[in-house]
Scaffold this active site. Sequence first.
Site, PDB file in Angstrom:
ATOM      1  N   ASP A   1       0.862  -1.179   0.000  1.00  0.00           N
ATOM      2  CA  ASP A   1       0.000   0.000   0.000  1.00  0.00           C
ATOM      3  C   ASP A   1       0.905   1.237   0.000  1.00  0.00           C
ATOM      4  OD1 ASP A   1      -2.277   1.663   0.336  1.00  0.00           O
ATOM      5  OD2 ASP A   1      -2.012   1.628   2.512  1.00  0.00           O
TER       6      ASP A   1
ATOM      7  N   ASP B   1      -1.889  -0.502   5.995  1.00  0.00           N
ATOM      8  CA  ASP B   1      -2.228  -0.059   7.348  1.00  0.00           C
ATOM      9  C   ASP B   1      -3.727  -0.105   7.621  1.00  0.00           C
ATOM     10  OD1 ASP B   1      -2.486   2.138   5.489  1.00  0.00           O
ATOM     11  OD2 ASP B   1      -2.791   3.451   7.208  1.00  0.00           O
TER      12      ASP B   1
END
Length: 206
Positions: A8, A173
């Site tokens: 990410d 996250d």
Amino acid sequence: MIKNILFDFGGVFVRLNREESVRRFETLGVHDADGLLDPYQQQGLFLKLEEGQYDKAEFTEALNGAYSLALSEEQVGWALMGFLAEVQQYKFRYIREELPKELRLLGISNINPFIWEYARSGEMIDGGYSVDDFFEKVYPSYEYGVCKPDRRFFDLIVKESDIRPEETLFIDDGPANTEVARKLGFVTFCPENGEDWRPVLDKMLG
């Protein structure tokens, strides 16, 4: 055995500050920005922007129409850039210089064109690099018409990049994102926003 890492972007390479972006939009007259902006998945017009339903000009026009404003693209970009609290340059250096060269590195992000164009510009990352320079392939949501945690995003990457989920470590996250990926067979790691995940990754890679 981990052969691929799917990274990410926001929260992993950049420490995010949602509250600053909310503050900027409220200053500009988007009074309900607090209910629309999210660290992981946006709502309303902002979700449509990250899904690629609007380009920058169309989003600016839609925002102005919805709130009876007269904002410029530059003002909207400034407000969205409030999300970027800290670009963690050491993480880009780490994946470029320290990870085993045989690993395939891929990127995925729920992102809008305002921020992603900056990430690709050579101005955000030290050395004049584009974010694309660090990965074999990057998948920005607005270019593919789908956002995490929709499994279609992961299925698309698996098919297009020809990877096996069980051989792929996904670092994000967002707990909802890693949960979906885990159910699809990925190895997952969910650091905190802005956390230095290098020691954990070194350990996972053995």
